[in-house]
Design a protein around this motif. Structure first.
Motif, short mmCIF file in Angstrom:
data_model
loop_
_atom_site.label_atom_id
_atom_site.label_comp_id
_atom_site.label_asym_id
_atom_site.label_seq_id
_atom_site.Cartn_x
_atom_site.Cartn_y
_atom_site.Cartn_z
N ASP A 69 0.87 -1.17 0.00
CA ASP A 69 0.00 0.00 0.00
C ASP A 69 0.91 1.23 0.00
O ASP A 69 2.06 1.16 0.44
CB ASP A 69 -0.91 0.01 1.23
N SER A 70 0.42 2.34 -0.48
CA SER A 70 1.27 3.52 -0.61
C SER A 70 1.44 4.24 0.72
O SER A 70 0.66 4.09 1.65
CB SER A 70 0.70 4.47 -1.65
N THR A 71 2.49 5.06 0.78
CA THR A 71 2.75 5.94 1.91
C THR A 71 2.55 7.37 1.45
O THR A 71 2.34 7.62 0.26
CB THR A 71 4.20 5.79 2.43
N VAL A 72 2.66 8.30 2.35
CA VAL A 72 2.57 9.71 1.98
C VAL A 72 3.69 10.05 0.99
O VAL A 72 3.52 10.84 0.08
CB VAL A 72 2.67 10.60 3.24
N TRP A 73 4.86 9.41 1.18
CA TRP A 73 6.03 9.73 0.37
C TRP A 73 6.20 8.81 -0.85
O TRP A 73 7.17 8.93 -1.58
CB TRP A 73 7.29 9.67 1.23
N VAL A 75 7.21 16.39 -1.90
CA VAL A 75 8.55 16.70 -2.39
C VAL A 75 8.74 18.21 -2.59
O VAL A 75 9.83 18.74 -2.40
CB VAL A 75 8.91 15.91 -3.67
N LEU A 76 7.70 18.91 -2.92
CA LEU A 76 7.79 20.35 -3.14
C LEU A 76 7.82 21.15 -1.84
O LEU A 76 8.49 22.18 -1.76
CB LEU A 76 6.62 20.83 -4.01
N LEU A 77 7.13 20.65 -0.82
CA LEU A 77 7.03 21.38 0.44
C LEU A 77 8.37 21.54 1.14
O LEU A 77 8.72 22.66 1.52
CB LEU A 77 6.00 20.69 1.34
N PRO A 78 9.17 20.48 1.30
CA PRO A 78 10.46 20.72 1.97
C PRO A 78 11.40 21.59 1.16
O PRO A 78 12.18 22.37 1.72
CB PRO A 78 11.04 19.31 2.18
N LEU A 79 11.34 21.50 -0.16
CA LEU A 79 12.17 22.37 -1.00
C LEU A 79 11.78 23.83 -0.78
O LEU A 79 12.64 24.70 -0.61
CB LEU A 79 12.04 22.00 -2.48
N SER A 80 10.48 24.09 -0.78
CA SER A 80 9.99 25.45 -0.56
C SER A 80 10.33 25.94 0.84
O SER A 80 10.75 27.08 1.02
CB SER A 80 8.47 25.51 -0.74
N ALA A 81 10.17 25.07 1.82
CA ALA A 81 10.46 25.45 3.20
C ALA A 81 11.94 25.73 3.40
O ALA A 81 12.31 26.70 4.07
CB ALA A 81 9.99 24.36 4.16
#
Length: 139
Positions: free
Chosen positions: A106-110, A122-128
């Motif tokens: 089953d899938s994970t958030v990542w 993947v975009l959120l930590p780059l932006s943060a």
């Protein structure tokens, strides 16, 4: 009469685009924690690794949200470390789910770099990381 020493004010991290980061991280906390809590409670034996990783993602998102709201230099540094760890987790788990899909029934958030969450993981930590670096140089 003694005068109390005044502590320097904490640097705000949630001004401008930082408010959007806090909001997005808050949404991710709710999504990851509620999803993993349900899956762990009802079907943990089906995909324990995937559900545990989703729970871990929720905890990381929660800590980052807290540090962004708290503000200050120590919180900014802690948020940078957590965002870097989050990005590493997204890249490792995302690659792992593509290379060895059988490891994740089953899938994970990542999974697949957050494709199930419109690549926000993947975009959120780059932006943060960008915002936190910019917040440091703006001081």
């Amino acid at each position: 009469m003694a005068t109390a020493e005044r502590k320097p004010a904490r640097t705000r991290l949630i001004a401008g685009p930082g408010i959007l980061l806090v909001w997005l991280y808050g949404v991710m906390v709710v999504g990851a924690v509620s999803r993993s809590a349900y899956q762990i409670a009802t079907e943990f034996d089906r995909a324990p690794l995937a559900y545990a990783l989703s729970a871990l993602a929720g905890v990381v998102y929660g800590f980052i949200t807290y540090t962004l709201v708290r503000g200050g230099e120590t919180a900014r540094r802690a948020a940078r470390v957590c965002c870097a760890a989050e990005l590493a987790g997204v890249l490792i788990v995302g690659t792992w789910t593509l290379v060895e899909p059988s490891a994740f029934p089953d899938s994970t958030v990542w999974s697949e770099y957050g494709m199930g969450y419109v690549f926000i993981p993947v975009l959120l930590p780059l932006s943060a990381l960008y915002w936190l670096r910019r917040a440091r140089t703006a001081r």
